[in-house]
Design an enzyme around this catalytic site. Structure first.
Site, PDB file in Angstrom:
ATOM      1  N   PHE A  74       0.851  -1.196   0.000  1.00 32.02           N
ATOM      2  CA  PHE A  74       0.000   0.000   0.000  1.00 32.02           C
ATOM      3  C   PHE A  74       0.885   1.244   0.000  1.00 32.02           C
ATOM      4  CE2 PHE A  74      -3.006   2.839   2.538  1.00 32.02           C
ATOM      5  CZ  PHE A  74      -3.803   3.131   1.454  1.00 32.02           C
ATOM      6  N   THR A 125       9.104 -12.375   5.664  1.00 32.68           N
ATOM      7  CA  THR A 125       9.545 -12.183   4.270  1.00 32.68           C
ATOM      8  C   THR A 125      10.490 -13.319   3.911  1.00 32.68           C
ATOM      9  OG1 THR A 125      10.992 -10.884   2.810  1.00 32.68           O
ATOM     10  CG2 THR A 125      11.277 -10.501   5.141  1.00 32.68           C
ATOM     11  N   ILE A 126      10.449 -13.730   2.644  1.00 31.60           N
ATOM     12  CA  ILE A 126      11.377 -14.798   2.230  1.00 31.60           C
ATOM     13  C   ILE A 126      12.802 -14.260   2.091  1.00 31.60           C
ATOM     14  CG2 ILE A 126       9.601 -16.131   1.024  1.00 31.60           C
ATOM     15  CD1 ILE A 126      10.972 -15.139  -1.641  1.00 31.60           C
ATOM     16  N   ASP A 127      12.948 -12.926   2.034  1.00 31.88           N
ATOM     17  CA  ASP A 127      14.247 -12.336   1.679  1.00 31.88           C
ATOM     18  C   ASP A 127      15.316 -12.415   2.778  1.00 31.88           C
ATOM     19  OD1 ASP A 127      13.005 -11.663  -0.687  1.00 31.88           O
ATOM     20  OD2 ASP A 127      12.609  -9.598  -0.113  1.00 31.88           O
ATOM     21  N   ARG A 171      15.442  -9.697  -3.307  1.00 29.58           N
ATOM     22  CA  ARG A 171      15.577  -8.242  -3.408  1.00 29.58           C
ATOM     23  C   ARG A 171      17.061  -7.876  -3.391  1.00 29.58           C
ATOM     24  NH1 ARG A 171      11.227  -4.749  -2.851  1.00 29.58           N
ATOM     25  NH2 ARG A 171       9.915  -6.275  -1.849  1.00 29.58           N
TER      26      ARG A 171
HETATM   27  O1  F6P Z   1      10.003  -9.269  -0.752  1.00 31.53           O
HETATM   28  C1  F6P Z   1       9.645 -10.491  -1.282  1.00 31.53           C
HETATM   29  C2  F6P Z   1       9.811 -10.507  -2.769  1.00 31.53           C
HETATM   30  O2  F6P Z   1       9.388 -11.762  -3.253  1.00 31.53           O
HETATM   31  C3  F6P Z   1      11.220 -10.182  -3.275  1.00 31.53           C
HETATM   32  O3  F6P Z   1      12.076 -11.288  -3.176  1.00 31.53           O
HETATM   33  C4  F6P Z   1      10.913  -9.735  -4.678  1.00 31.53           C
HETATM   34  O4  F6P Z   1      11.903  -8.867  -5.152  1.00 31.53           O
HETATM   35  C5  F6P Z   1       9.608  -9.033  -4.539  1.00 31.53           C
HETATM   36  O5  F6P Z   1       9.011  -9.522  -3.367  1.00 31.53           O
HETATM   37  C6  F6P Z   1       8.640  -9.230  -5.684  1.00 31.53           C
HETATM   38  O6  F6P Z   1       7.574  -8.364  -5.486  1.00 31.53           O
HETATM   39  P1  F6P Z   1       6.136  -8.498  -6.108  1.00 31.53           P
HETATM   40  O7  F6P Z   1       5.284  -9.235  -5.137  1.00 31.53           O
HETATM   41  O8  F6P Z   1       5.669  -7.089  -6.211  1.00 31.53           O
HETATM   42  O9  F6P Z   1       6.257  -9.219  -7.410  1.00 31.53           O
END
Ligand code: F6P
Length: 298
Positions: A74, A125-127, A171
């Protein structure tokens, strides 16, 4: 005195978010708090899309990826007047808000907290890119999905003596690439720090391996162009693939479910002690908390 808790999931969904919601709902109800789920992240907070959560709502979700509350990015939350509106609407409805999400969601939480809506954050978060915590909920599951993918794809590569460039998410953080590299064989790792095509091609030419996988973090380079270059310079058939959203929607591992359980539990403990403006973390296997303001810069 805190009586009513709100909860939302924000940003990219991650496996284990449902387990965290489950833990928070169970612990809230056990402690006689009312618990309200806001749908689609901060958007639901703005639009007042909310539901009182009961035990029946969290039945059968522990093994499901995604988030039963939905999520969104958002962007409008960055605007001061939107946050003002949210606080005006929400202040009498909830006493504290728990946010499960990544760095962007933490920033929103800190701002709302500073403006008068008490917040607590949980890293989802997966990151694995949230400062102060060794792991985020979802990282282990995404890693498992990548490693399984590598285990499966290598036989095709072996059969054809090919190279595969495998782009993974993260990311700006290279943990998914790094940990999947450590978990696999016949791989090269490309991160922001070591990206050097000449060196890579040199190594490939020297290699006696029957197949190779080049694991690369997203957004470093165009993997199609890279594959064409490698094939041209090495004479080895080179393919490329971006593993994509399957990393986010794979089954939550036991590790993520347990982490989510513990962090949810801890969030309610903080609330019982009237502690607000905190973010939860795991450090050396211990669940701890920090002030959000010491972890994230806004
Ligand atoms: O933050 C999680 C993530 O999957 C990142 O690894 C990736 O860069 C991004 O989100 C992708 O974002 P979206 O959901 O907007 O495609």
């Amino acid at each position: 005195m805190i009586k009513k808790i709100g909860i939302l999931t924000s940003g990219g969904d991650s496996p284990g978010m449902n387990a965290a919601i489950r833990s928070i709902v169970i612990n809230s109800l056990k402690n006689n708090y009312k618990i309200y789920g806001f749908f689609y992240g901060y958007l639901g907070l703005f639009k007042n899309k909310v539901k009182s959560l009961k035990y029946k709502d969290i039945n059968n979700i522990i093994d499901k990826s995604g988030t039963l509350l939905g999520s969104s990015r958002f962007i409008k939350l960055k605007k001061y007047k939107i946050k003002k509106k949210i606080i005006k609407k929400i202040k009498n409805k909830i006493d504290i808000l728990i946010i499960i999400g990544g760095e962007g969601s933490y920033k929103g939480a800190l701002k709302l907290n500073n403006m008068g809506l008490p917040c607590i954050t949980i890293p989802g978060t997966i990151d694995n890119d949230i400062p102060g915590t060794d792991y985020t909920i979802g990282f282990s599951s995404a890693l498992e999905t990548i490693v399984k993918y590598i285990d499966n794809v290598k036989y095709t590569l072996l059969s054809h003596k090919r190279i595969l460039i495998l782009e993974v998410m993260g990311r700006k953080c290279c943990d998914l690439a790094l940990y999947s590299y450590i978990s696999s064989e016949n791989c090269y790792l490309i991160t922001y720090k070591n990206f050097n095509i000449k060196n890579l091609i040199k190594k490939i030419k020297k290699s006696k391996k029957k197949y190779l996988i080049i694991i690369i973090t997203e957004n470093i380079t165009n993997i199609k162009k890279l594959s064409i270059k490698i094939q041209k310079k090495t004479n080895i058939e080179t393919r490329f693939t971006s593993i994509g959203y399957i990393q986010r929607s794979g089954k939550p591992t036991a590790f993520d479910r347990i982490l989510a359980f513990k962090m949810g539990n801890y969030a309610i403990k903080l609330i019982k002690k009237n502690k607000t403006g905190k973010c939860i973390a795991i450090k050396k296997n211990k669940i701890i908390h920090y002030d959000i303001k010491n972890i994230i810069k806004i």
